[in-house]
Design a protein around this motif. Structure first.
Motif, mmCIF file in Angstrom:
data_model
loop_
_atom_site.group_PDB
_atom_site.id
_atom_site.type_symbol
_atom_site.label_atom_id
_atom_site.label_comp_id
_atom_site.label_asym_id
_atom_site.label_seq_id
_atom_site.Cartn_x
_atom_site.Cartn_y
_atom_site.Cartn_z
ATOM 1 N N TRP A 247 43.219 37.322 34.430
ATOM 2 C CA TRP A 247 44.274 37.900 35.280
ATOM 3 C C TRP A 247 45.447 36.916 35.307
ATOM 4 O O TRP A 247 46.273 36.939 34.417
ATOM 5 C CB TRP A 247 43.694 38.199 36.676
ATOM 6 C CG TRP A 247 44.683 38.605 37.740
ATOM 7 C CD1 TRP A 247 44.801 38.086 38.994
ATOM 8 C CD2 TRP A 247 45.682 39.633 37.652
ATOM 9 N NE1 TRP A 247 45.802 38.705 39.694
ATOM 10 C CE2 TRP A 247 46.365 39.663 38.894
ATOM 11 C CE3 TRP A 247 46.073 40.519 36.648
ATOM 12 C CZ2 TRP A 247 47.421 40.543 39.162
ATOM 13 C CZ3 TRP A 247 47.120 41.408 36.904
ATOM 14 C CH2 TRP A 247 47.787 41.412 38.150
ATOM 15 N N TYR B 76 43.835 44.133 32.840
ATOM 16 C CA TYR B 76 44.557 43.224 33.720
ATOM 17 C C TYR B 76 45.944 42.897 33.161
ATOM 18 O O TYR B 76 46.948 42.933 33.884
ATOM 19 C CB TYR B 76 43.745 41.943 33.930
ATOM 20 C CG TYR B 76 42.389 42.225 34.525
ATOM 21 C CD1 TYR B 76 42.260 42.573 35.856
ATOM 22 C CD2 TYR B 76 41.227 42.158 33.745
ATOM 23 C CE1 TYR B 76 41.014 42.845 36.411
ATOM 24 C CE2 TYR B 76 39.983 42.428 34.293
ATOM 25 C CZ TYR B 76 39.881 42.779 35.623
ATOM 26 O OH TYR B 76 38.649 43.063 36.174
ATOM 27 N N ASP C 112 48.216 45.872 33.325
ATOM 28 C CA ASP C 112 48.782 46.042 34.656
ATOM 29 C C ASP C 112 50.018 45.148 34.840
ATOM 30 O O ASP C 112 51.040 45.575 35.396
ATOM 31 C CB ASP C 112 47.739 45.700 35.713
ATOM 32 C CG ASP C 112 48.247 45.918 37.121
ATOM 33 O OD1 ASP C 112 48.174 47.058 37.609
ATOM 34 O OD2 ASP C 112 48.750 44.949 37.729
ATOM 35 N N TRP D 248 40.897 40.865 42.948
ATOM 36 C CA TRP D 248 42.047 41.180 42.094
ATOM 37 C C TRP D 248 43.219 41.576 42.979
ATOM 38 O O TRP D 248 43.101 42.416 43.859
ATOM 39 C CB TRP D 248 41.672 42.312 41.123
ATOM 40 C CG TRP D 248 42.759 42.666 40.151
ATOM 41 C CD1 TRP D 248 43.616 41.816 39.545
ATOM 42 C CD2 TRP D 248 43.100 43.973 39.672
ATOM 43 N NE1 TRP D 248 44.474 42.483 38.709
ATOM 44 C CE2 TRP D 248 44.168 43.824 38.768
ATOM 45 C CE3 TRP D 248 42.592 45.259 39.916
ATOM 46 C CZ2 TRP D 248 44.766 44.911 38.117
ATOM 47 C CZ3 TRP D 248 43.175 46.334 39.262
ATOM 48 C CH2 TRP D 248 44.245 46.156 38.374
ATOM 49 N N LYS D 249 44.365 40.918 42.758
ATOM 50 C CA LYS D 249 45.601 41.123 43.512
ATOM 51 C C LYS D 249 45.443 40.775 44.994
ATOM 52 O O LYS D 249 46.255 41.168 45.825
ATOM 53 C CB LYS D 249 46.111 42.559 43.382
ATOM 54 C CG LYS D 249 46.470 42.972 41.965
ATOM 55 C CD LYS D 249 47.073 44.370 41.951
ATOM 56 C CE LYS D 249 47.492 44.778 40.548
ATOM 57 N NZ LYS D 249 48.080 46.135 40.517
ATOM 58 N N ASN E 4 39.562 45.732 45.811
ATOM 59 C CA ASN E 4 39.495 45.603 44.346
ATOM 60 C C ASN E 4 38.288 44.776 43.921
ATOM 61 O O ASN E 4 37.607 44.166 44.742
ATOM 62 C CB ASN E 4 40.775 44.954 43.809
ATOM 63 C CG ASN E 4 41.975 45.875 43.926
ATOM 64 O OD1 ASN E 4 41.831 47.092 44.012
ATOM 65 N ND2 ASN E 4 43.163 45.295 43.934
#
Length: 644
Positions: free
Chosen positions: A93, A158, A161, A207-208, A213
């Motif tokens: 990521w 990832y 995105d 994630w984020k 997530n």
């Protein structure tokens, strides 16, 4: 030929397309070996990137913070290459450099596999092997279509995105050795500069930052250009661990967290509440002397006020969701400013009422993401040493200077020797988007703030594109005794809210005029500042701030009556004192009191009782001799009053 301007004012000509590394070599081969990155027109670049037009250039070596961040960013890529070799098919990521704690991390999806502490040692070994290959970091510009195709073939959702938020002309890939990643850079020239490597921990990270997530694996690490610097850093980390405010806060009974209350919502224990009250007492005394009036505002407000202020919808992600009552939406207060503006507007003002200064320790609530919560440093409930000053332009310089002087007074009281003011400026290209579209007012107020700092001889640096949306600001950076950097507080100029809230005073010509507003919070929040103080003092608060200032240690129960007399005398002098009345040997009482960081211990036995004296022990320094009890109380009271 292009003209290159250097920080010392020198201007030299070079062939178009010369890189910063070429220019460094033209100055000195020794400099070229030390330089890690370059600042070109204020933007950090790779050393190998060609410069094709006139530019200002600063060559960045290890002692520069931006060079260190570049070094650690490159180290994150080196770690990713090592991870990829050990965990084929891993997806990455983001892997940013970190200022605090120093180093870097990388978030990664290992699929069904788990990384263990044993894996870290193997990864370190692999990173050292790769570093010694001295592979160059190579930058390549990519079209969005080619980048999407590359990561689609890899099945990497990832990076796809990340690409969704980028446009053609904004996309670059970096490669070193067998590793390639989507990255805007910059990077150091080659891996060989990385001489010392330590992977410090493994953690989980959503994630984020969203707990809904998937949870990724986060690996932290730090690197240095020499083993000596690594050894010094690791020694500092051990000291920082000893001073960790979360550990000390628990041991000293300062604060606690409870799952039933909720994450990021500290409960202040009696000892912590005493520290809070002493800080508020200091602030109130200081602000009263400086002409502030105290106010109190509610913890919630209607949606309409935050729409007026502009915090909604732009700040909504950092606010708790609204509550609906009587057909209206109410929000927990995330900032005190709008409430204070309403207080200014509650009664008519004339130029004779200015400057109008109001202050409170306002309670605010901010919805920090769960992955960002950290002890007292990042919380969801905070108590802010807030104030707002409403003044005219002629008064501005004196008012802004007085706020800075207040900072300096506090620094002296708390023994803060290293600090710097960050003057955060706007970016003219973002007017009307990130910043209020008032170019004349921006230039005017930035010049005013800069001039105050120069005239006050306060160390400061200028940072582009970090201002508040309504005006320039100063962020105060301080360092603890072990060199850890903290953002303490802010001093902000606001030329926008007065218009938004239709604030006005009547000037000398009997005409309405909008005031300038200064937002200031010299002691920041209780949470962050007490967290800083715990680490700064290693829990050994100065006498005036210590929850328990004196502990009386009778050698046996025979001297308990004398101990109670001493306790009564200390309390009459407003000294916080306790008796250790446990049936324990005096050696244990002393050791336990040392662990609780009590500044003074008074050991009393038969000799002390008969002569009305006390055997004084000072925290961390041991026996300080025998004193007359009244003399000790007078001396301690003076030390407290003067906040030594």
């Amino acid at each position: 030929m292009i003209k290159i301007s250097f920080p010392d004012g020198a201007v030299r000509e070079y062939a178009a397309g010369s890189s910063a590394l070429d220019i460094a070599k033209s100055i000195s081969e020794g400099l070229a070996r030390k330089v890690l990155a370059a600042s070109v027109n204020g933007e950090v670049w790779d050393l190998s990137r060609p410069i094709n037009a006139d530019a200002s250039l600063k060559l960045l070596t290890w002692d520069n913070k931006e060079a260190q961040l570049t070094f650690w960013h490159s180290s994150a890529h080196l770690m990713a290459e090592a991870v990829e070799s050990m965990f084929p098919g891993v997806k990455f990521w983001v892997g940013p450099p970190l200022e605090s704690p120093k180093g870097f991390y990388y978030d990664m999806d290992l699929g069904d596999r788990k990384m263990t502490e044993e894996d870290l040692a193997a990864l370190e070994k692999k990173m050292n092997e790769l570093a010694k290959q001295n592979n160059a970091f190579v930058r390549k510009e990519m079209s969005k279509a080619d980048a999407i195709q590359y990561f689609t073939e890899k099945g990497d959702e990832y990076k796809l995105d990340l690409l969704s938020n980028l446009n053609d002309g904004e996309i670059t890939f970096y490669s070193q050795g067998n590793f390639t990643d989507l990255c805007r850079g910059p990077h150091i020239p080659a891996t060989g500069a990385i001489k010392a490597i330590k992977l410090t921990s493994i953690a989980g990270a959503y994630w984020k930052g969203n707990e809904k997530n998937k949870q990724l694996t986060r690996v932290y690490g730090v690197t240095f250009p020499s083993q000596k610097e690594m050894d010094e850093h690791l020694a500092m980390l051990e000291e920082a661990k000893r001073r960790d405010h979360r550990k000390l806060g628990k041991e000293l009974g300062i604060f606690t967290m409870d799952d039933d209350v909720g994450p990021g919502l500290p409960l202040w224990l009696p000892n912590g509440t005493i520290v809070i009250e002493e800080l508020e007492k200091l602030a109130k005394e200081t602000e009263l002397a400086a002409g502030y009036k105290r106010v109190v505002t509610p913890h919630i407000a209607k949606e309409s006020m935050y729409l007026t202020s502009g915090h909604l919808p732009y700040y909504a992600d950092s606010m708790f969701p609204p509550m609906e009552m009587d057909g209206e939406k109410y929000y927990l207060k995330a900032m005190n400013c709008p409430h204070h503006h309403k207080i200014f507007d509650a009664e008519p003002k004339s130029y004779k009422d200015l400057p109008f200064r109001i202050a409170e320790y306002g309670t605010c609530y901010r919805y920090e993401q769960s992955g960002e919560l950290f002890g007292l440093m990042r919380v969801r409930c905070l108590h802010m040493n807030d104030a707002h000053i409403y003044c005219n332009r002629e008064q501005f310089a004196d008012e802004f200077r007085a706020v800075n002087d207040m900072y300096l007074k506090y620094f002296k009281i708390f023994g803060i020797d290293k600090y710097v003011m960050r003057l955060s400026l706007h970016d003219p290209s973002k007017l009307g988007q990130k910043y209020v579209n008032e170019p004349v007012l921006w230039n005017e107020t930035e010049a005013m703030v800069r001039q105050v700092l120069i005239e006050s001889d306060i160390p400061f640096i200028e940072v582009q594109d970090e201002a508040a949306f309504y005006g320039p600001k100063i962020d105060v950076q301080i360092w603890s005794t072990i060199g850890r950097e903290f953002t303490l507080a802010t001093n902000q100029v606001d030329f926008n809210s007065g218009n938004k809230f239709k604030l006005a005073y009547t000037n000398q010509n009997n005409q309405p005029e909008v005031p300038l507003i200064i937002h200031r919070a010299p002691l920041g929040t209780h949470e962050r500042f007490i967290g800083f103080l715990l680490e700064h003092y290693a829990g050994k608060f100065p006498l005036w701030l210590a929850p328990v200032q004196v502990k009386i240690l009778p050698i046996s129960d025979k001297f308990m009556d004398y101990a109670k007399t001493l306790l009564n005398d200390l309390k009459k002098a407003d000294i916080r004192a306790e008796i250790d009345d446990r049936n324990e040997k005096i050696g244990k009482k002393i050791r336990d009191t040392e662990l609780m960081k009590v500044p003074y211990m008074l050991v009393v036995g038969e000799k002390e009782m008969n002569e009305n004296k006390v055997a004084v022990r000072k925290q961390g320094k041991g026996d300080a001799g025998t004193m007359d009890a009244a003399a000790f109380i007078a001396e301690a009271a003076a030390e407290i009053k003067e906040r030594r």
